[in-house]
Motif scaffolding. Sequence first.
Motif, PDB file in Angstrom:
ATOM      1  N   VAL A   1       0.600  -0.661   0.144  1.00 15.63           N
ATOM      2  CA  VAL A   1       0.627  -0.152  -0.070  1.00 15.63           C
ATOM      3  C   VAL A   1       1.286   1.345   0.113  1.00 15.63           C
ATOM      4  CG1 VAL A   1      -1.421   1.492   1.609  1.00 15.63           C
ATOM      5  CG2 VAL A   1      -1.763  -0.687   0.998  1.00 15.63           C
ATOM      6  N   GLU A   2       2.042   1.081   1.212  1.00 16.54           N
ATOM      7  CA  GLU A   2       2.896   2.288   0.969  1.00 16.54           C
ATOM      8  C   GLU A   2       3.367   2.539  -0.205  1.00 16.54           C
ATOM      9  OE1 GLU A   2       4.804   4.981   2.995  1.00 16.54           O
ATOM     10  OE2 GLU A   2       2.687   3.769   4.011  1.00 16.54           O
ATOM     11  N   MET A   3       3.546   1.572  -1.073  1.00 15.32           N
ATOM     12  CA  MET A   3       3.951   1.451  -2.309  1.00 15.32           C
ATOM     13  C   MET A   3       3.537   1.790  -3.736  1.00 15.32           C
ATOM     14  SD  MET A   3       6.366  -2.097  -2.484  1.00 15.32           S
ATOM     15  CE  MET A   3       6.827  -1.834  -4.665  1.00 15.32           C
ATOM     16  N   GLU A   4       2.569   1.665  -3.472  1.00 15.54           N
ATOM     17  CA  GLU A   4       1.538   2.613  -4.034  1.00 15.54           C
ATOM     18  C   GLU A   4       1.385   3.508  -3.867  1.00 15.54           C
ATOM     19  OE1 GLU A   4      -2.765  -0.347  -4.319  1.00 15.54           O
ATOM     20  OE2 GLU A   4      -1.488  -1.882  -5.370  1.00 15.54           O
ATOM     21  N   ARG A   5       1.310   3.536  -2.731  1.00 10.66           N
ATOM     22  CA  ARG A   5       0.740   5.800  -2.665  1.00 10.66           C
ATOM     23  C   ARG A   5       1.462   6.687  -3.174  1.00 10.66           C
ATOM     24  NH1 ARG A   5       1.465   7.521   3.047  1.00 10.66           N
ATOM     25  NH2 ARG A   5       3.697   7.799   2.661  1.00 10.66           N
ATOM     26  N   ASP A   6       3.427   5.531  -3.110  1.00  6.17           N
ATOM     27  CA  ASP A   6       4.160   6.582  -3.820  1.00  6.17           C
ATOM     28  C   ASP A   6       4.302   6.895  -4.637  1.00  6.17           C
ATOM     29  OD1 ASP A   6       5.180   6.671  -1.228  1.00  6.17           O
ATOM     30  OD2 ASP A   6       6.631   5.095  -1.167  1.00  6.17           O
ATOM     31  N   GLN A   7       3.365   5.454  -5.276  1.00  2.00           N
ATOM     32  CA  GLN A   7       4.009   5.545  -7.221  1.00  2.00           C
ATOM     33  C   GLN A   7       2.468   6.294  -7.261  1.00  2.00           C
ATOM     34  OE1 GLN A   7       4.794   3.821  -9.271  1.00  2.00           O
ATOM     35  NE2 GLN A   7       4.337   4.571 -10.883  1.00  2.00           N
ATOM     36  N   LEU A   8       1.461   6.287  -6.630  1.00  2.00           N
ATOM     37  CA  LEU A   8       0.342   7.333  -7.029  1.00  2.00           C
ATOM     38  C   LEU A   8       0.931   8.859  -6.968  1.00  2.00           C
ATOM     39  CD1 LEU A   8      -2.968   5.541  -5.679  1.00  2.00           C
ATOM     40  CD2 LEU A   8      -2.033   6.381  -7.283  1.00  2.00           C
ATOM     41  N   GLY A   9       1.672   9.124  -5.254  1.00  2.00           N
ATOM     42  CA  GLY A   9       2.149  10.278  -5.437  1.00  2.00           C
ATOM     43  C   GLY A   9       3.001  11.223  -6.177  1.00  2.00           C
ATOM     44  N   ARG A  10       3.848  10.168  -7.141  1.00  2.00           N
ATOM     45  CA  ARG A  10       5.008  10.352  -8.168  1.00  2.00           C
ATOM     46  C   ARG A  10       3.650  10.739  -9.522  1.00  2.00           C
ATOM     47  NH1 ARG A  10       8.490   6.167  -6.354  1.00  2.00           N
ATOM     48  NH2 ARG A  10       7.068   4.836  -7.946  1.00  2.00           N
ATOM     49  N   GLU A  11       2.993   9.562  -9.148  1.00  2.00           N
ATOM     50  CA  GLU A  11       2.294  10.015 -10.536  1.00  2.00           C
ATOM     51  C   GLU A  11       1.007  11.008 -10.785  1.00  2.00           C
ATOM     52  OE1 GLU A  11      -0.615   6.656 -11.408  1.00  2.00           O
ATOM     53  OE2 GLU A  11       1.191   5.303 -12.056  1.00  2.00           O
ATOM     54  N   LYS A  12       0.934  11.413  -9.079  1.00  2.00           N
ATOM     55  CA  LYS A  12      -0.532  12.904  -8.787  1.00  2.00           C
ATOM     56  C   LYS A  12       0.535  14.073  -9.332  1.00  2.00           C
ATOM     57  CE  LYS A  12      -2.233  15.377  -5.598  1.00  2.00           C
ATOM     58  NZ  LYS A  12      -2.212  15.830  -4.173  1.00  2.00           N
ATOM     59  N   ALA A  13       2.285  13.585  -8.846  1.00  2.00           N
ATOM     60  CA  ALA A  13       2.979  15.212  -9.116  1.00  2.00           C
ATOM     61  C   ALA A  13       3.372  15.276 -10.630  1.00  2.00           C
ATOM     62  CB  ALA A  13       4.639  14.913  -8.475  1.00  2.00           C
ATOM     63  N   GLU A  14       3.592  14.411 -11.132  1.00  2.00           N
ATOM     64  CA  GLU A  14       4.090  14.186 -12.559  1.00  2.00           C
ATOM     65  C   GLU A  14       2.517  14.163 -13.232  1.00  2.00           C
ATOM     66  OE1 GLU A  14       4.567  10.556 -14.928  1.00  2.00           O
ATOM     67  OE2 GLU A  14       5.795  10.000 -13.759  1.00  2.00           O
ATOM     68  N   MET A  15       1.258  14.494 -12.655  1.00  2.00           N
ATOM     69  CA  MET A  15       0.163  15.353 -14.008  1.00  2.00           C
ATOM     70  C   MET A  15      -0.150  15.932 -12.987  1.00  2.00           C
ATOM     71  SD  MET A  15      -1.611  12.776 -15.162  1.00  2.00           S
ATOM     72  CE  MET A  15      -3.207  13.338 -15.235  1.00  2.00           C
TER      73      MET A  15
END
Length: 509
Positions: A1-15
């Motif tokens: 979940v942590e990893m997914e959250r990081d992943q989503l955080g990066r994607e959010k920053a990218e977005m």
Amino acid sequence: VEMERDQLGREKAEMGQKLEFLQKERAYVESRREETERKLTGSQAELETERAKYMAFVSLSESRLAEVQLERDEAARRASTFDSRERELLGTVAKMDVARRTLHNRVMQLSGNMRVYVRIRPPLPGEAEKSVAAIPAASSSSSRRTSVIRPRPTPPRHAAVSDESPFHFPGLLDRDSSSPSSAMSLDDPAKNVLVVTEPYKDRGGLTPRQKKWSFNFDGAFGPSCGQEELWEATEPLVQSVIDGFNVCIFAYGQTGSGKTHTMLGDDANPGIVTRAVNKLFDTKSAIEGGGVCGVGGDATVDISVELLEIYNERVRDLLAPDAGPSGKELNLRLNSNEAVGNVLVSANSREEVRDIMDLAQRRRCVKATQSNAESSRSHMIFTLHFVLRHGNSGLIRRGKLHVCDLAGSERLSKSGSMGTLLKETKHINTSLAVLSNVIEKLQGNDKHVPYRESKLTYLLKNSLGGDSKTLAIVCCNPLPAHFGESMCSLRFAAKANRVELKATGNFSC
Ligand SMILES: Nc1ncnc2c1ncn2[C@@H]1O[C@H](COP(=O)(O)OP(=O)(O)OP(=O)(O)O)[C@@H](O)[C@H]1O
Ligand SMILES: [Mg+2]
């Protein structure tokens, strides 16, 4: 979940970055659009103004075009009116020219197809003194044989004339002063009277007697009349040539009486030939330049020249290119009154005719005699042909002018001629006698006219009778010493003019 959250955080920053980029892009595109819209609005306004201007220009051009078309139609209408008016006027001119030619010819006929002018030349420098010495005194035959210079006796009062000359022109003064044109005044017979008074003769104690004659010619020209005045009176005959008639002008008279001066003249005082040539060429230019003389446009005139000389009863062509220094001898065609094979030179200008005349003058037989330093020993016949051709109507009008400078008559006894000169004098006198005879027969309407008795009358046959117009200019020496010869010339003139002499005496010659 942590990893997914990081992943989503990066994607959010990218977005978030992409969104930011897209927002900037959108703002840029928006500003470009606004700018383009602004520009478009400006261009449309400009375009509208230009279009409005263009439309105004088109409508102006259209109205101008309509005006120009109207003007063109009006011009075309006027041109066609002018064309028909021009045709009408040319037709009127042609009719008037026919009427003018007919009237001119009628006037010439009324004043006689044979006209006679008399010209008394002025005394030449030094001549008057000689003549006083040479007056023959009737009562003293010895004085004729000697050459003693005797002063002339003063004539008695009742026989005196106003001056030395036997010739008087009572009408000449009036003519000089009263009329603007001498040619016009020639119509008045009173102005052309010549009164001749026999020179005073010392009759050795017998009652002095002087005979008087009065002549009335078609023209009388005294010593004060110049070449111009004579030309004014001669010009109507040259007009007849232009009108398609044959005209013959000849000078007749004693040697030294002024025939060559009258016919040819010199540069300062041009004679009839030069003036006639000028008139013919002026008329040629007028006809070819503007269709005057009633023939309309497309008319041409050809002028050509012949020059013959009759010397010792032989006809010579003075223009033959293969002729020697004195011309080429010619035969006469028996049935056509023409010389055979003579040269007809086509002349394009008056200068060309002048050159032709100069050549002929060099070839003509002229000699110094006792009476004239430059005596013409031959008869010269100068012929000018004037042919008018009209292309449109096919009209051809031919006129011919003969100008003859005759050799002078001279009494054999008085001439002192010997050898060749004597032979020439005999031939000259014979042919002049035939001419006189021919004219007398013509005037008497005689059936037989002896044209064939001399080459001169033979060559002039076609221009002496019929519908041809003839002008004889009879020249006289003014001096009393030549009274006899002058009287002979006047007798010839009277014969030619059918003038009845109002004479108080006779004169035989
Ligand atoms: N009207 C005139 N006015 C002035 N001079 C004249 C006049 N007529 C003739 N003369 C002069 O008289 C001279 C003789 O004239 P001209 O040669 O014309 O005579 P002609 O009649 O031809 O003689 P010929 O029969 O011998 O040839 C010339 O010198 C000429 O210049
Ligand atoms: Mg002469």
